[in-house]
Design an enzyme around this catalytic site. Structure first.
Site, PDB file in Angstrom:
ATOM      1  N   GLY A 240       0.955  -1.240   0.069  1.00 54.55           N
ATOM      2  CA  GLY A 240       0.148   0.115  -0.069  1.00 54.55           C
ATOM      3  C   GLY A 240       0.950   1.459   0.078  1.00 54.55           C
TER       4      GLY A 240
ATOM      5  N   VAL B 293       0.165   4.456   5.503  1.00 54.76           N
ATOM      6  CA  VAL B 293      -0.156   3.215   6.163  1.00 54.76           C
ATOM      7  C   VAL B 293       0.976   2.535   6.688  1.00 54.76           C
ATOM      8  CG1 VAL B 293      -1.815   1.347   6.370  1.00 54.76           C
ATOM      9  CG2 VAL B 293      -2.238   3.486   5.261  1.00 54.76           C
TER      10      VAL B 293
ATOM     11  N   GLU C  65       5.614  -3.240   1.013  1.00 57.62           N
ATOM     12  CA  GLU C  65       5.601  -3.011  -0.532  1.00 57.62           C
ATOM     13  C   GLU C  65       4.874  -1.634  -0.759  1.00 57.62           C
ATOM     14  OE1 GLU C  65       7.407  -4.947  -2.461  1.00 57.62           O
ATOM     15  OE2 GLU C  65       7.875  -6.114  -1.105  1.00 57.62           O
TER      16      GLU C  65
ATOM     17  N   CYS D 108       1.631   0.769  -8.670  1.00 56.89           N
ATOM     18  CA  CYS D 108       2.742   1.235  -8.140  1.00 56.89           C
ATOM     19  C   CYS D 108       4.047   1.300  -9.061  1.00 56.89           C
ATOM     20  CB  CYS D 108       3.094   0.608  -6.677  1.00 56.89           C
ATOM     21  SG  CYS D 108       3.015  -1.507  -7.140  1.00 56.89           S
TER      22      CYS D 108
END
Length: 481
Positions: free
Chosen positions: A189, A193, A211, A246
């Site tokens: 994410g 977070v 990640e 991402c």
């Protein structure tokens, strides 16, 4: 909720303690179950991805379903080899002896997944956790509710539910999970977070794999085969969940003189891919929800940004659609250029010389991926040697994640740890050092009382002297009885 989560964790600990997850047969059976699930429920998976993101079915298959199945079959093929102890050389100081590294499961692990590739990014780390012999809880993203519900329904039908569980929910459920002690937490994410996950893990000294993401750059040199380069760039940006990936290029760097030609080629390719009205294209994913839609539209409503749009910019609030958008020389202090975009905007940064692009990239936080399009071997070598990134690819975009022999993960702000293939197995394993000796080869020089003669022999042993080894094995210096 806290009590329910605690009960789930306790059941997993009991299953792991009983040794259920350790045998190779159990691990292989779960992986075969996942393969069956993917094969038998492919349409259900594709339906869920379409419900969550309006993801084109071809994209769902290529980027999620096929990669998940490939990860399972690769793990099944290599599992016995991965589980074998790795023999390593023994030292002269411990002669005679044998040495090995034994991979053992960490225990009970937590996987917290992301919404942009909600099937692949959930199942891929779970595959590694299973292959390594762990009990695992999967927490799918609540932002992709259809895929989350599908996991909750399907996984118990295909794998051992006493050792592999799904916990659905949002922040309260995730918080309750993070309050538990795990043997590893794997999170995919954003960095904000990620910091929360790492803080929670620190309470229990729990190791983490994070990640994350970042602003992935793509350098485009003027000597490229432009038609091929632009197609690859476009499909790697907008063909990857409409930029909600991402590893999608966040921005392009090229020279001032080449930028107009690059923009013209991008316009031609984007119209060919998605038509004159891309908001009507079924080959583009929608934005995941209204919050992210407004976050993205706010980025280009900034006057300093909107005047830099050279292509696209159309939006459809009702259907959460945003067209592929190209911008040139957006001010670097705008939100578009300081934070990860994670959407269909592609700003082009111009430099005087293409070599200046490396310094530009290195002046920013380390990206998850970096891309270079060039025919120059020297530039390629400089790029590989001098740019720090989680991974990189020359003359294409995103394909490095499909090679199971390469690790996938970030560095610095883009993540901690890596997975895929054997790296997934290692991610969820403890590498235990094992040295085995018999009762022969006794060296009296190691025992008190220490003397000058013993010190000479021990120094010789430590320095690798074969003569000292012979003396030690023969029992020199002789002890007085």
């Amino acid at each position: 909720m806290a009590e329910e989560v605690a009960a789930v964790a306790e059941e997993l600990r009991a299953s792991f303690k009983a040794g259920k997850t350790r045998p190779a047969g159990w691990r292989a059976a779960q992986l075969r179950g996942l393969v069956r699930m993917i094969e038998e429920r492919e349409e259900d998976i594709s339906d869920a991805l379409h419900a969550d993101l309006a993801k084109p079915r071809m994209e769902s298959y290529l980027h999620e379903i096929s990669l998940a199945k490939a990860a399972c079959t690769f793990a099944l093929k290599e599992l016995k080899n991965w589980m074998k102890p790795d023999k390593v050389p023994a030292s002269i100081t411990t002669f005679p002896s044998s040495a090995q590294i034994v991979s053992e499961p960490l225990g009970c692990v937590l996987v917290i997944s992301a919404w942009n590739y909600p099937f692949l990014l959930s199942i891929d780390p779970v595959i590694g956790a299973i292959a390594s012999g762990n009990a695992v809880v999967l927490k799918p993203s609540e932002i992709a509710p259809a895929t989350s519900a599908l996991f909750a329904k399907l996984l118990p039908e295909y794998v051992d539910n006493s050792c592999i569980k799904v916990v659905e929910g949002g922040v309260p459920e995730t918080t309750a999970l993070l309050d538990q002690k795990w043997d590893k937490i794997f999170y995919t994410g954003n960095g904000n977070v990620g910091r929360i996950v790492m803080t929670a893990a620190a309470k229990h000294l729990t190791p983490v794999a994070l990640e994350l993401g970042g602003k992935c750059p793509a350098i485009v040199d003027s000597d490229v085969d432009l038609q091929i380069a632009v197609k690859r760039l476009a499909v790697g940006k907008w063909g990857c969940n409409n930029g909600q990936a991402c590893i999608a290029p966040d921005y392009v760097i090229t020279t001032k003189s080449f930028a107009p030609e690059l923009v013209a080629s991008l316009k031609i390719v984007l119209e060919r891919f998605y038509g004159q009205d891309p908001l009507q294209s079924e080959d583009l994913s929608r934005i995941v929800n209204s919050n992210h839609f407004y976050r993205l539209t706010n980025l280009i409503e900034d006057e300093k940004v909107s005047q830099k749009i050279v292509y696209g910019g159309q939006t459809d609030e009702k259907h959460l659609k945003i067209a592929p958008t190209v911008l040139v020389d957006v001010p670097l202090d705008t939100a578009l250029m300081t934070g990860e975009i994670f959407g269909p905007f592609l700003p082009i940064v111009t430099v005087e010389k293409i070599e200046d692009s490396i310094e530009f990239i290195n002046s920013r936080t380390k990206p998850l991926a970096a891309y270079l399009f060039t025919k120059k071997k020297k530039l390629q070598d400089e790029f590989v040697s001098n740019v720090t990134a989680g991974g990189m690819l020359v003359n294409d975009v995103a394909l490095h994640v499909a090679n199971p022999h390469l690790p996938f993960g970030g560095v610095g702000n883009s993540g901690i740890g890596s997975y895929h293939g054997k790296f997934s197995f290692d991610c969820f394993s403890h590498k235990k050092a094992v040295l085995i000796r018999g009762f022969g080869g006794e060296a009296t020089a190691r025992y008190p009382p220490y003397t000058t003669e013993k010190q000479k022999i021990l120094r010789g042993l430590i320095n690798g002297s074969f003569f000292a080894l012979i003396l030690a094995l023969l029992g020199f210096p002789r002890e007085k009885r």
